[in-house]
Write an enzyme that holds these catalytic residues in place. Structure first.
Site, mmCIF file in Angstrom:
data_model
loop_
_atom_site.group_PDB
_atom_site.id
_atom_site.type_symbol
_atom_site.label_atom_id
_atom_site.label_comp_id
_atom_site.label_asym_id
_atom_site.label_seq_id
_atom_site.Cartn_x
_atom_site.Cartn_y
_atom_site.Cartn_z
ATOM 1 N N GLN A 126 0.828 -1.207 0.000
ATOM 2 C CA GLN A 126 0.000 0.000 0.000
ATOM 3 C C GLN A 126 0.858 1.252 0.000
ATOM 4 O O GLN A 126 1.647 1.455 0.928
ATOM 5 C CB GLN A 126 -0.876 -0.010 1.261
ATOM 6 C CG GLN A 126 -1.780 1.199 1.401
ATOM 7 C CD GLN A 126 -2.375 1.309 2.798
ATOM 8 O OE1 GLN A 126 -1.687 1.105 3.788
ATOM 9 N NE2 GLN A 126 -3.653 1.614 2.871
ATOM 10 N N GLU A 244 -14.951 -3.189 6.550
ATOM 11 C CA GLU A 244 -14.650 -4.247 7.520
ATOM 12 C C GLU A 244 -14.633 -3.788 8.964
ATOM 13 O O GLU A 244 -13.579 -3.626 9.571
ATOM 14 C CB GLU A 244 -13.287 -4.882 7.201
ATOM 15 C CG GLU A 244 -13.386 -6.241 6.570
ATOM 16 C CD GLU A 244 -14.234 -7.226 7.347
ATOM 17 O OE1 GLU A 244 -15.481 -7.235 7.125
ATOM 18 O OE2 GLU A 244 -13.701 -7.987 8.151
ATOM 19 N N SER A 380 -4.470 7.076 13.041
ATOM 20 C CA SER A 380 -4.065 6.948 14.440
ATOM 21 C C SER A 380 -5.280 7.069 15.362
ATOM 22 O O SER A 380 -6.335 7.569 14.960
ATOM 23 C CB SER A 380 -3.054 8.035 14.789
ATOM 24 O OG SER A 380 -3.716 9.285 14.852
#
Lengths: 395, 377
Positions: A126, A244, A380
């Site tokens: 990625q 997800e 984060s």
């Protein structure tokens, strides 16, 4: 209201359990228990076993190889995988680029990539973060300039996990810098063998090499490798980061760690490592951590149940990423505490197998160190809290 | 697996939540606290009218046979209103003893009065100089003539000053036993105080108090078993009440962050406060999950039930403290004034942690049981 799984769900759990018992290679299981380093080949081997059973990419749409499972089934599958010490497949293939291709890919892109992605015939990495674009991802600067049928890429990505293994990268590149920073970003696929790509390793605090810098120097990428539309890559990325949520807290993983902690508690009490007072304090800490894990597990189940009704905004879902990562970190912290001074010695760097009995000792601290990343990557925990404050609290 | 309320439960939730919101605002509560009783007979009559005082009792006793989920719904709503009426003392604690221990005759004598809101009963169990949440007692009951004579001193008796009847735990030759004691009996002295959370609390002194033979609940020596069961149900009820109080505290705090202006902006625009508000939300949701777990565990086997209920009480002890303290802090000085709701919620959350075993007590029980999860899991 009731807590129990239905008879159908219980039967499904047994089916998954039986399959994992038979299909998970013993050497892989041992490696997972001993916290040994998993090679690329290990991950690929297991992914292909799952894929042969039709269970490698279960949350993809059925027409692309997914399973029409209920949220409860997905939860059960994930928990059983963790409790059986099964490796996780490549998240980049399974959870990231796969779902993106299913939703945004052209028929040609789907034909070309989906099956090989599910089987890890190609290994993806990625390319999102850059030195100046971490939490503020949209400020990314690596450029893709149109030149005939190609884009020409220049710039740098960083923290690219497992880029050293990757055959292909999906990433975000700036095709236009005239408007708002979220505009003008394009989602591209590129072959890592393309000339002009340099991968440089970054050693992390656990002594491992998993992260990399990737440099682009006039890298030519065909226009057909755009996902979605040019300049609309931010929408694609948001979809990727938001998908997800049934497994986001990774309860199964934490439960597996808990059972390791319970086993260590007994062992270190029996062999005299822990004084009575230390045993008492450890037992109290474990009780604390179990209370929170139980609360988190129930919260996850509430989200699973809500998803079965179509989901939607749910206050419980938003806490899972933050509290789930804190829980995973707490578990590794406790194991590292138990290892104590004996855990100072790092595992061998040639990745020789850890000792079946005492391997956990050397693996404990590095694992604790590396797990600090889970509250940093994928947005984060501070960014998560910003999002919750804005969307849930209206602040 | 199903976390939805059924239609009847939804209706119950709607009814009781609306009742609290419409008839028990902060001013009404303040007014009730200043009356001689220290609580509102009118509000309590309202609960009776809705059938809530009969909720957990069996249908044959004139109740509605409500279970853990129904009790959770009611307690959460009462928690939102910080209601100080004797619902927990009379219906949950004393009512629990009656349901699990009393004879049909005793239930027939007492339950209708409770359901109508006419009778106030409470449990008198805790004593000074004993562990703070224990099944032990030093109060004695000795056989005398055709009945029993009780001697001892009970502390932290909720709503003791309003009770017409006490359920008193006392040691007999066979161990801990439970007795119905008329508040008007000779030798009974009640010293009432106002609790910091607004709930009246009393010390009960028993000096040679004679009670008839049929004042005994169950058989002698059955007190421990009955109380252990009642305390678990009551703990689940307190957990639900705390979720209501936490939810109200959280909502009031988020509103305040949006409206309070300092430095020319709403203070909710400051990230330091946003993140703390998000932590409050997370604590609230974890607690809500545990209230559901506790409510659904009441019919599980004894081992699983006590693990889940201790886990729930331990969780809300922590979450209630975080939410209460943070709410006061983010409000600033107004948070520590008696005229503002948040400080009162903070105090009720503090009291709930202290009642029926605080976080440390329940963690210790979990340590004894080697954790929340059974060994096989």
């Amino acid at each position: 209201m009731k807590l129990d799984f239905t008879p159908e769900e219980t039967a499904f759990r047994d089916e998954v359990r039986t399959f994992l018992k038979e299909a998970l290679p013993e050497d892989l299981r041992r490696k997972m228990i001993n916290r040994d380093h998993l090679t690329k080949e290990d991950t690929v081997r297991w992914q292909r076993i799952l894929n042969a059973r039709g269970w490698a990419v279960t949350h993809w749409p059925v027409e692309y190889g997914g399973q029409a499972w209920t949220p409860a089934q997905r939860y059960i599958f994930q928990e059983e995988m963790a409790l059986a010490h099964a490796p996780e497949g490549s998240p980049f293939n399974v959870n990231m680029i796969g779902p993106v291709l299913c939703k945004f890919g052209t028929p040609a892109q789907k034909d070309r990539f989906l099956a090989v992605t599910a089987n890890i015939d190609i290994w993806w990495c990625q390319g999102f973060s850059e030195p100046g674009a971490g939490s503020d991802l949209a400020s990314l600067k690596t450029t893709a300039v149109r030149d005939g049928d190609h884009y020409v890429l220049n710039g740098q990505k960083i923290w690219t996990t497992q880029a050293q293994h990757a055959d292909w990268m999906f990433g975000l590149f700036r095709t236009d810098s005239s408007g708002k920073k979220q505009q003008g970003i394009t989602f591209l696929l590129l072959d890592m063998k393309t000339p002009g790509i340099t991968v440089r390793p970054i050693e992390t605090i656990d002594g491992e090499h998993d992260a990399n810098e990737v440099f682009f120097d006039d890298v030519r990428v065909p226009v057909e490798n755009v996902i979605g539309e040019e300049g609309r890559g931010w929408d694609v990325a948001k979809h990727l980061l938001g998908s997800e949520r049934s497994g986001i807290a990774r309860i199964g993983l934490s439960k597996e760690r808990l059972s390791q902690l319970r086993a260590l508690e007994s062992r270190l009490a029996a062999d005299g490592t822990l004084t009575d007072e230390e045993q008492r304090r450890l037992a109290h800490k474990l009780a604390e951590v179990e209370v929170e894990l139980r609360a988190l597990e129930l919260t996850q189940l509430r989200v699973v149940a809500a998803d079965a009704h179509g989901g939607g905004a749910n206050a419980a879902a938003s806490i899972l990423k933050v509290k789930g990562t804190e829980m995973q970190q707490r578990m590794t912290e406790l194991v590292a505490e138990l290892a104590g001074p004996a855990g100072l010695a790092m595992p061998d760097h040639d990745h020789a197998p850890n000792d079946p009995d005492d391997g956990w000792i050397g693996a404990a601290a590095p694992f604790y160190f590396t797990m600090r990343k889970v509250s940093i990557f994928g947005g984060s925990n501070e960014v998560q809290k910003n999002i919750i404050a804005k969307t849930m609290l209206g602040l | 697996m199903d976390f939805d309320l059924n239609d009847e439960q939804k209706m119950l939730q709607e009814t009781v939540t609306r009742f609290v919101a419409e008839t028990y605002d902060f001013q009404k509560r303040e007014h009730a606290l200043r009356t001689p009783d220290g609580w509102s007979r009118e509000a309590y009559a309202g609960l009776a009218e809705m059938g809530l005082l009969a909720l957990p009792f069996a249908e044959e006793d004139g109740g509605f046979g409500g279970g853990g989920v129904e009790m959770m719904i009611v307690m959460e709503a009462l928690g939102r209103g910080l209601m100080v009426e004797p619902y927990f003392a009379t219906v949950v604690l004393a009512g629990g003893v009656l349901r699990h221990g009393a004879s049909a005759q005793q239930r027939g004598d007492i339950v209708p009065g409770i359901a109508a809101g006419e009778r106030i009963l409470t449990l008198a169990h805790g004593e000074k100089g004993l562990p703070r949440h224990t099944l032990a007692a030093r109060t004695t009951a000795s056989a005398s003539g055709d009945g029993w004579t009780l001697d001892g001193r009970k502390i932290a008796v909720l709503h003791g000053q309003s009770a017409d009847t006490f359920i008193v735990s006392a040691i007999t030759g066979e161990g801990l036993s439970l007795f119905l004691v008329d508040a008007a009996a000779a030798g009974v002295t009640v010293e009432g105080k106002r609790g910091y959370d607004g709930v009246p609390v009393a010390t009960l002194a028993l000096s040679g108090v004679n009670v008839p033979k049929d004042a005994l609940i169950g058989a002698t020596g059955q007190g421990e078993g009955i109380l252990a069961r009642v305390f678990e149900e009551a703990t689940a009820a307190l957990v639900a009440e705390s979720v209501g109080a936490m939810a109200e505290t959280f909502d009031v705090t988020v509103d305040y962050l949006k409206t309070r202006q300092q430095f020319g902006v709403a203070i909710g625009s400051f990230q330091a406060l946003q993140h703390r508000a998000v932590e409050m939300l997370m604590q609230l949701e974890l607690s809500r999950s545990m209230a559901i777990l506790a409510a659904l565990s009441l019919d599980s086997d004894a081992d699983q039930r006590s693990r889940n209920i201790s886990a729930a009480k331990a969780q809300i002890g922590k979450s209630g403290r975080i939410i209460g303290q943070e709410a006061v802090q983010m409000h600033g000085a107004i948070g520590i004034t008696a005229e503002y709701k948040v400080g009162h919620a903070f105090k009720r959350l503090t009291a709930i942690d202290a009642l029926l075993g605080d976080r440390d007590w329940h963690l210790a029980r979990l340590v004894e049981k080697r954790g929340v999860y059974p060994a096989s899991a």
